[in-house]
Design a protein around this motif. Structure first.
Motif, PDB file in Angstrom:
ATOM      1  N   LEU A 227      -6.874   3.138   5.421  1.00 35.23           N
ATOM      2  CA  LEU A 227      -8.396   2.556   5.881  1.00 35.23           C
ATOM      3  C   LEU A 227      -9.433   3.299   5.309  1.00 35.23           C
ATOM      4  O   LEU A 227     -10.608   2.827   4.818  1.00 35.23           O
ATOM      5  N   ALA A 228      -9.361   4.558   5.521  1.00 38.04           N
ATOM      6  CA  ALA A 228     -10.444   5.493   5.122  1.00 38.04           C
ATOM      7  C   ALA A 228     -10.463   5.491   3.594  1.00 38.04           C
ATOM      8  O   ALA A 228     -11.598   5.513   2.805  1.00 38.04           O
ATOM      9  N   SER A 229      -9.371   5.485   2.936  1.00 32.36           N
ATOM     10  CA  SER A 229      -9.261   5.292   1.288  1.00 32.36           C
ATOM     11  C   SER A 229      -9.994   4.083   0.884  1.00 32.36           C
ATOM     12  O   SER A 229     -10.774   4.029  -0.207  1.00 32.36           O
ATOM     13  N   LEU A 230      -9.449   2.865   1.466  1.00 32.16           N
ATOM     14  CA  LEU A 230     -10.203   1.630   1.202  1.00 32.16           C
ATOM     15  C   LEU A 230     -11.668   1.650   1.355  1.00 32.16           C
ATOM     16  O   LEU A 230     -12.429   0.968   0.495  1.00 32.16           O
ATOM     17  N   PHE A 231     -12.168   2.269   2.366  1.00 36.00           N
ATOM     18  CA  PHE A 231     -13.536   2.162   2.682  1.00 36.00           C
ATOM     19  C   PHE A 231     -14.237   3.027   1.693  1.00 36.00           C
ATOM     20  O   PHE A 231     -15.372   2.779   1.381  1.00 36.00           O
TER      21      PHE A 231
ATOM     22  N   TYR B 189      -1.137   3.329   1.333  1.00 38.40           N
ATOM     23  CA  TYR B 189      -0.930   4.003   2.258  1.00 38.40           C
ATOM     24  C   TYR B 189      -0.822   2.734   3.618  1.00 38.40           C
ATOM     25  O   TYR B 189      -0.017   3.051   4.605  1.00 38.40           O
ATOM     26  N   LEU B 190      -1.588   1.790   3.501  1.00 33.98           N
ATOM     27  CA  LEU B 190      -1.397   0.720   4.537  1.00 33.98           C
ATOM     28  C   LEU B 190      -0.129  -0.028   4.537  1.00 33.98           C
ATOM     29  O   LEU B 190       0.445  -0.219   5.347  1.00 33.98           O
ATOM     30  N   LEU B 191       0.438  -0.202   3.466  1.00 29.51           N
ATOM     31  CA  LEU B 191       1.796  -0.876   3.203  1.00 29.51           C
ATOM     32  C   LEU B 191       2.687   0.189   3.717  1.00 29.51           C
ATOM     33  O   LEU B 191       3.643  -0.534   4.598  1.00 29.51           O
ATOM     34  N   VAL B 192       2.774   1.146   3.277  1.00 33.29           N
ATOM     35  CA  VAL B 192       3.911   2.217   3.952  1.00 33.29           C
ATOM     36  C   VAL B 192       3.838   2.290   5.639  1.00 33.29           C
ATOM     37  O   VAL B 192       4.690   2.199   6.509  1.00 33.29           O
ATOM     38  N   GLY B 193       2.591   2.388   6.118  1.00 31.32           N
ATOM     39  CA  GLY B 193       2.142   2.769   7.407  1.00 31.32           C
ATOM     40  C   GLY B 193       2.789   1.336   8.261  1.00 31.32           C
ATOM     41  O   GLY B 193       3.224   1.387   9.155  1.00 31.32           O
TER      42      GLY B 193
ATOM     43  N   TRP C  31     -15.066  10.698  -2.076  1.00 32.13           N
ATOM     44  CA  TRP C  31     -14.554  11.914  -1.947  1.00 32.13           C
ATOM     45  C   TRP C  31     -12.925  11.769  -2.421  1.00 32.13           C
ATOM     46  O   TRP C  31     -12.430  12.708  -2.593  1.00 32.13           O
ATOM     47  N   ILE C  32     -12.463  10.526  -2.801  1.00 32.23           N
ATOM     48  CA  ILE C  32     -11.635  10.225  -3.409  1.00 32.23           C
ATOM     49  C   ILE C  32     -11.580   9.815  -4.850  1.00 32.23           C
ATOM     50  O   ILE C  32     -10.719   9.736  -5.634  1.00 32.23           O
TER      51      ILE C  32
ATOM     52  N   PHE D 293      -5.790   1.177  -5.120  1.00 30.16           N
ATOM     53  CA  PHE D 293      -4.341   1.558  -4.918  1.00 30.16           C
ATOM     54  C   PHE D 293      -3.996   2.329  -4.106  1.00 30.16           C
ATOM     55  O   PHE D 293      -2.897   1.972  -3.161  1.00 30.16           O
ATOM     56  N   LEU D 294      -4.592   3.484  -3.714  1.00 30.96           N
ATOM     57  CA  LEU D 294      -4.197   4.480  -2.818  1.00 30.96           C
ATOM     58  C   LEU D 294      -4.333   3.994  -1.689  1.00 30.96           C
ATOM     59  O   LEU D 294      -3.314   4.248  -0.722  1.00 30.96           O
ATOM     60  N   GLY D 295      -5.558   3.259  -1.269  1.00 33.29           N
ATOM     61  CA  GLY D 295      -5.393   3.044   0.117  1.00 33.29           C
ATOM     62  C   GLY D 295      -4.603   1.677   0.430  1.00 33.29           C
ATOM     63  O   GLY D 295      -3.834   1.811   1.585  1.00 33.29           O
TER      64      GLY D 295
END
Length: 441
Positions: free
Chosen positions: A154-158, A399-403, A387-388, A394-396
């Motif tokens: 979520l943080a990466s997507l935001f 992470y969401l799919l794996v979590g 910051w990313i 893609f990164l966000g």
């Protein structure tokens, strides 16, 4: 008993007895004579002769029939023995020597063998941590991974959503209509006007610095011959100016003079230019510190200057200022760091001013670079960062799919464990618990 009486005359202190529990067929053949203290093996039993009586019995396996005593065995073995003659002794000696030589060969073979010495490390027999994945542990691990990965996603997507990006493809729009069927002829002609004006609208506030990139599609910088066509020694030091053996076909001029920098990578340097203005006010594009500091310090020498570059009949890209060393020509340094994929972006410069929302940016483009010959595309990209880095969902999403998958599996395992529990096995029967040292006999 005649058989026993005859054997009694052979040696004194004998026992003559018929062992019990013998079959009818073997009963007659079972009258045997053996020495005092000897054991008789017959039909899975041992009978001991002591004081003329059978005293002891314990299990043993031996096929029966008529059984010999130790004395009889020794007598038979003695009859079979022969005193060797001198000739036989010589032959035996020679054979012994040969066998000893064979032993030496075997020992030498063992010494020269490549078989490694035995060790518990090479045989993977060292003690190791071997956790038992019980349902409780598995569910806990999945829940922990899900709780950690979902907030990171979520943080990466935001952060990616906060990045403001403007992308404009201009390669086809910057070609006049009369050259729409012959774009290669347009770009190769020296008489055509290649100036193109584009207008971009800022969707949101873009805080400085605003990074300017050029993006190329279908350009394979990772091609083997393209990547190898350079001389790192020549780029680092002027002492290796003539080291152009790996730069073919752009190694030397027609008269044999070395080209600096040589090779196809430098020769194909991107040469489109961009000028920006807002409300008739020019925006300065800074080209300082757009290259990696390590590349400037260690890969491009301060004593190496361009020489005979783009002087041939076929021009591949931009020209270089021969009065500026390669370590300060950052456009070249950025381009020489080849991309791994056919679609890539490279940094052109930075705009050190804020761009307000809904502002109109006028871009003057010099459309010089030939991507039409190989079916490539050119895009101009203006972007802020977070910051990313740049805009990348893609990164966000990953992470969401794996979590989410981990949480789903944890809930599924909990339901299975509650609805249809399964008893666990006894851990004491595991191999590493039965052999704690990790060594299997």
């Amino acid at each position: 008993m005649e058989y026993c009486d005859r054997q009694v005359r052979i040696a004194r202190r004998k026992c003559c007895h018929q062992p019990p529990n013998l079959g009818k067929r073997k009963r007659r053949a079972a009258f045997v004579v053996w020495e005092e203290g000897d054991d008789l093996d017959l039909q899975e039993a041992i009978w001991t002769c002591k004081n003329g009586q059978i005293q002891r019995r314990h299990p043993s396996i031996r096929s029966g029939g008529e059984i010999e005593t130790k004395i009889e065995k020794r007598e038979k073995e003695g009859k079979k023995r022969k005193i060797p003659k001198k000739k036989d002794l010589v032959e035996m000696t020679s054979k012994g020597a040969m066998s000893s030589g064979g032993g030496d060969d075997a020992s030498a073979a063992r010494r020269n063998s490549k078989k490694p010495q035995y060790s518990r490390f090479t045989q993977q027999e060292l003690p190791a941590c071997k956790p038992i994945l019980t349902p409780g542990w598995v569910i806990t691990i999945f829940i922990f991974v899900g709780i950690i990965f979902i907030p990171i996603g979520l943080a990466s997507l935001f952060a990616s959503e906060r990045v403001v990006e403007i992308v404009d493809q201009y390669d086809k729009d910057c070609v006049p209509n009369k050259y729409s069927e012959d774009m290669v002829g347009f770009i190769q002609s020296s008489e055509t006007n290649k100036t193109c004006s584009r207008t971009l609208t800022v969707p949101k506030l873009m805080k400085s610095p605003v990074y300017v990139y050029y993006q190329l599609d279908n350009f394979y910088q990772n091609h083997r011959r393209y990547v190898k066509s350079r001389s790192d020694k020549q780029l680092r030091s002027s002492a290796y100016e003539k080291d152009t053996s790996t730069c073919s076909p752009e190694a030397t001029t027609a008269d044999g003079s070395p080209i600096v920098p040589c090779g196809l990578i430098a020769w194909s340097l991107f040469n489109d230019t961009y000028g920006f203005s807002v409300n008739d006010k020019a925006l300065e594009v800074s080209k300082k510190n757009i290259a990696w500091k390590s590349d400037q310090d260690y890969k491009f020498g301060s004593d190496v200057f361009p020489k005979n570059f783009q002087n041939g009949s076929l021009i591949g890209g931009a020209k270089l200022n021969s009065s500026i060393p390669l370590s300060e020509q950052e456009d070249l340094i950025v381009w020489m760091r080849t991309a791994a994929l056919p679609t890539f972006r490279k940094l052109y410069g930075r705009i050190e001013e804020d761009l307000e929302a809904n502002e109109k940016i006028t871009v003057e483009i010099q459309n010089n670079y030939n991507t039409y010959a190989f079916g490539g595309n050119k895009r101009l990209v203006l972007s802020t960062t977070s910051w990313i880095g740049g805009k990348n969902d893609f990164l966000g999403v990953a992470y969401l799919l794996v979590g989410g998958l981990c949480l789903f599996l944890a809930i599924s395992f909990i339901l299975m464990y509650v609805i249809k529990p399964r008893p666990l096995g006894d851990p004491s029967f595991l191999s590493w618990n039965r052999n704690p040292a990790g060594h299997f006999n």
